[in-house]
Write an enzyme that holds these catalytic residues in place. Structure first.
Site, PDB file in Angstrom:
ATOM      1  N   GLU A 124      73.655  30.978  57.613  1.00 41.16           N
ATOM      2  CA  GLU A 124      74.843  31.799  57.859  1.00 41.16           C
ATOM      3  C   GLU A 124      75.139  31.959  59.347  1.00 41.16           C
ATOM      4  OE1 GLU A 124      73.444  34.839  54.354  1.00 41.16           O
ATOM      5  OE2 GLU A 124      74.422  35.612  56.129  1.00 41.16           O
ATOM      6  N   CYS A 137      77.225  35.433  65.846  1.00 44.34           N
ATOM      7  CA  CYS A 137      75.888  35.826  65.423  1.00 44.34           C
ATOM      8  C   CYS A 137      75.238  34.584  64.809  1.00 44.34           C
ATOM      9  CB  CYS A 137      76.015  36.960  64.401  1.00 44.34           C
ATOM     10  SG  CYS A 137      74.458  37.514  63.735  1.00 44.34           S
ATOM     11  N   CYS A 144      62.908  34.043  56.512  1.00 47.13           N
ATOM     12  CA  CYS A 144      62.143  34.626  57.611  1.00 47.13           C
ATOM     13  C   CYS A 144      60.781  35.029  57.072  1.00 47.13           C
ATOM     14  CB  CYS A 144      62.870  35.851  58.169  1.00 47.13           C
ATOM     15  SG  CYS A 144      61.990  36.649  59.533  1.00 47.13           S
ATOM     16  N   CYS A 148      60.845  42.045  56.494  1.00 44.40           N
ATOM     17  CA  CYS A 148      61.135  43.481  56.630  1.00 44.40           C
ATOM     18  C   CYS A 148      61.641  44.027  55.294  1.00 44.40           C
ATOM     19  CB  CYS A 148      62.170  43.711  57.727  1.00 44.40           C
ATOM     20  SG  CYS A 148      61.554  43.171  59.337  1.00 44.40           S
ATOM     21  N   CYS A 151      65.600  43.924  54.513  1.00 44.98           N
ATOM     22  CA  CYS A 151      66.399  42.784  54.987  1.00 44.98           C
ATOM     23  C   CYS A 151      66.513  41.696  53.932  1.00 44.98           C
ATOM     24  CB  CYS A 151      65.754  42.236  56.261  1.00 44.98           C
ATOM     25  SG  CYS A 151      66.516  40.713  56.840  1.00 44.98           S
ATOM     26  N   CYS A 368      72.753  40.180  57.907  1.00 43.99           N
ATOM     27  CA  CYS A 368      71.675  39.203  57.931  1.00 43.99           C
ATOM     28  C   CYS A 368      71.204  38.673  56.560  1.00 43.99           C
ATOM     29  CB  CYS A 368      70.552  39.952  58.631  1.00 43.99           C
ATOM     30  SG  CYS A 368      69.053  39.149  58.933  1.00 43.99           S
TER      31      CYS A 368
HETATM   32  N1  SAH Z   1      64.756  38.771  63.156  1.00 45.61           N
HETATM   33  C1  SAH Z   1      65.391  39.404  64.233  1.00 45.61           C
HETATM   34  C2  SAH Z   1      66.872  39.112  64.323  1.00 45.61           C
HETATM   35  C3  SAH Z   1      67.668  39.031  63.055  1.00 45.61           C
HETATM   36  S1  SAH Z   1      68.012  40.503  62.198  1.00 45.61           S
HETATM   37  C4  SAH Z   1      65.157  40.888  64.181  1.00 45.61           C
HETATM   38  O1  SAH Z   1      64.672  41.385  63.178  1.00 45.61           O
HETATM   39  O2  SAH Z   1      65.426  41.540  65.186  1.00 45.61           O
HETATM   40  C5  SAH Z   1      69.187  41.373  63.229  1.00 45.61           C
HETATM   41  C6  SAH Z   1      69.118  42.880  63.089  1.00 45.61           C
HETATM   42  O3  SAH Z   1      69.649  43.306  61.809  1.00 45.61           O
HETATM   43  C7  SAH Z   1      67.697  43.434  63.180  1.00 45.61           C
HETATM   44  O4  SAH Z   1      67.669  44.581  63.972  1.00 45.61           O
HETATM   45  C8  SAH Z   1      67.418  43.762  61.731  1.00 45.61           C
HETATM   46  O5  SAH Z   1      66.375  44.670  61.602  1.00 45.61           O
HETATM   47  C9  SAH Z   1      68.753  44.265  61.253  1.00 45.61           C
HETATM   48  N2  SAH Z   1      68.932  44.304  59.794  1.00 45.61           N
HETATM   49  C10 SAH Z   1      68.461  43.452  58.869  1.00 45.61           C
HETATM   50  N3  SAH Z   1      68.868  43.816  57.626  1.00 45.61           N
HETATM   51  C11 SAH Z   1      69.615  44.925  57.781  1.00 45.61           C
HETATM   52  C12 SAH Z   1      70.305  45.779  56.870  1.00 45.61           C
HETATM   53  N4  SAH Z   1      70.335  45.551  55.572  1.00 45.61           N
HETATM   54  N5  SAH Z   1      70.977  46.842  57.388  1.00 45.61           N
HETATM   55  C13 SAH Z   1      70.972  47.085  58.716  1.00 45.61           C
HETATM   56  N6  SAH Z   1      70.339  46.313  59.614  1.00 45.61           N
HETATM   57  C14 SAH Z   1      69.662  45.249  59.162  1.00 45.61           C
HETATM   58 FE1  SF4 Z   2      63.168  38.654  59.610  1.00 46.57          FE
HETATM   59 FE2  SF4 Z   2      65.088  40.185  58.602  1.00 46.57          FE
HETATM   60 FE3  SF4 Z   2      62.878  41.297  59.629  1.00 46.57          FE
HETATM   61 FE4  SF4 Z   2      64.653  40.124  61.272  1.00 46.57          FE
HETATM   62  S1  SF4 Z   2      64.999  41.922  59.989  1.00 46.57           S
HETATM   63  S2  SF4 Z   2      62.415  39.898  61.292  1.00 46.57           S
HETATM   64  S3  SF4 Z   2      65.372  38.438  59.949  1.00 46.57           S
HETATM   65  S4  SF4 Z   2      62.990  39.944  57.814  1.00 46.57           S
END
Ligand code: SAH
Ligand code: SF4
Length: 406
Positions: A124, A137, A144, A148, A151, A368
């Protein structure tokens, strides 16, 4: 859009693949990923062009077509001799990702592109137009490994790293798209799918290519790398020649909570992460942004806001609060607007500069990893329907035993 039902039915009748095979083909190993024009630095392109028996200035012409005119194929490079175009086509694919879907929302100000890679993975990219800037972006991995809790990208684990060329393609395509709307692409955030500091070499190579004045000439200060906190790589980043911005996805001020939300915290706990951030600030003199996805009842209490304020106090930093973006299959919820503002106000009252950033394109699943997840669910639904139809037909048939098609 996904293949038509009829095409899928043809596939299904010949092999009837399992749903998992059909929706997530095995990713190609690093060795099998083709090197494309977008993977080469200007110096490497010059070498390649001279190795093909052509003068070096041809490389500069190719770069001009690729990064300034942003054409889509060698065929459009009008001042390059047909013989060189043919040689390049044979030896160096132009680009490998195909646009599978694109969705536009926010009155045309947010566009989300879903690409299919040469090995059938989905990637994406989001382009966001604001009054004073246009931001892309970019994704750096398919899936990944960090996983998290909130995510969509992390749900299925890591499929593979993207190549530098696949990241360059996302950026050039976004610049072309912005250009068609009369807007220059001004900013780039590595906040798409994946953890850039776990695909460090290709991410740096990507930045090197787009930053190079002979290629895209994209200013490093307009690039932001976002990380979940890979401590040794934060130290490595501080030594890189590029003046990029760093965003650290904190989401919690203590180990107990952060380890639940961002599992990499068990390896690099909050104190170690903060020490790495301090070293980064000392080495670069640059401010760090801390990202904080705000989830109701999870990390949004007044007490946690004060704890976060105490943790960050005195550091050269800024907090970006991202109200949680709903993800299907995950139970978290976004606090109400008053709760979001209250959390931000507590931080500000402690002297921490804080901004609330609502994600763009929520209705096109622009957070994301969400469009990819949605696309794969739809494919699964279509294929399950096809399989059921095929199996029902087979079961109804007296001559073909079911075992032959499973
Ligand atoms: N992996 C990297 C960059 C990609 S995610 C990271 O984690 O920083 C980009 C941002 O979106 C990160 O701060 C992540 O924690 C946040 N993010 C992911 N899923 C989300 C969600 N459902 N709602 C809000 N923020 C989210
Ligand atoms: Fe990976 Fe999503 Fe966590 Fe970023 S927020 S490190 S993309 S799992």
């Amino acid at each position: 859009m996904p293949s038509s039902l009829a095409a899928l039915a043809d596939d299904a009748s010949s092999t009837t693949p399992s749903t998992a095979e059909a929706t997530t083909p095995r990713p190609a190993s690093r060795r099998d990923r083709p090197t494309t024009l977008y993977d080469l630095t200007p110096a490497q392109l010059e070498e390649q062009v001279t190795a093909l028996g052509e003068p070096a200035y041809r490389a500069a012409q190719v770069l001009n077509w690729t990064y300034d005119k942003r054409i889509n194929s060698y065929g459009e490079m009008a001042n390059i001799p047909a013989s060189l175009r043919a040689k390049l086509t044979d030896t160096l694919p132009f680009a490998t990702m195909v646009l599978e879907r694109d969705a536009v929302t926010d009155n045309g100000d947010t566009a989300k592109m879903l690409y299919r890679t040469f090995d059938g993975q989905y990637v994406e990219t989001v382009l966001m137009l604001y009054r004073d800037r246009a931001t892309v972006c970019v994704s750096c991995q398919v899936g990944c490994a960090v996983g998290c809790a909130f995510c969509a990208t992390g749900i299925g684990g890591l499929m593979r790293n993207l190549t530098a060329g696949e990241m360059v393609q996302q950026t050039v395509d976004a610049a072309r798209r912005a250009g068609e709307l009369g807007r220059p692409l001004t900013n780039l955030v590595m906040m798409g799918m994946g953890e850039p500091l776990q695909n460090y070499a290709d991410t740096m190579r990507f930045i090197g290519i787009i930053h190079d004045p002979r290629a895209m000439n994209f200013g490093a200060r307009r690039i932001t790398i976002s990380t979940s906190g890979i401590v040794p790589r934060i130290d490595a980043l501080a030594l890189e020649p590029y003046q990029v911005n760093l965003a650290v996805s904190l989401h919690a001020p203590n180990d107990e909570l952060r380890s639940r939300l961002v599992p990499i915290n068990r390896r690099y706990p909050v104190a170690e992460l903060m020490a790495a951030c301090d070293r980064y600030i000392a080495a670069t003199g640059r401010r760090i942004s801390f990202e904080y996805a705000l989830m109701n009842g999870i990390n949004n209490s007044d007490e946690i806001a004060r704890e976060l304020g105490r943790l960050l106090h005195g550091r050269l930093c800024h907090v970006n609060i991202i109200p949680f973006n709903p993800v299907e299959m995950l139970d978290f919820e976004r606090p109400d607007p008053a709760g979001i503002e209250r959390f931000a106000e507590i931080l500000r009252s402690i002297g921490i500069p804080t901004t609330v950033r609502y994600s763009r394109g929520v209705e096109i699943a622009a957070a994301c990893g969400q469009l990819r997840a949605q696309h794969e669910r739809e494919q699964t639904a279509v294929q399950t329907a096809v399989q059921t139809a095929v199996q029902t037909a087979v079961q109804a048939s007296p001559v073909i035993p079911l075992a032959h098609v499973s």
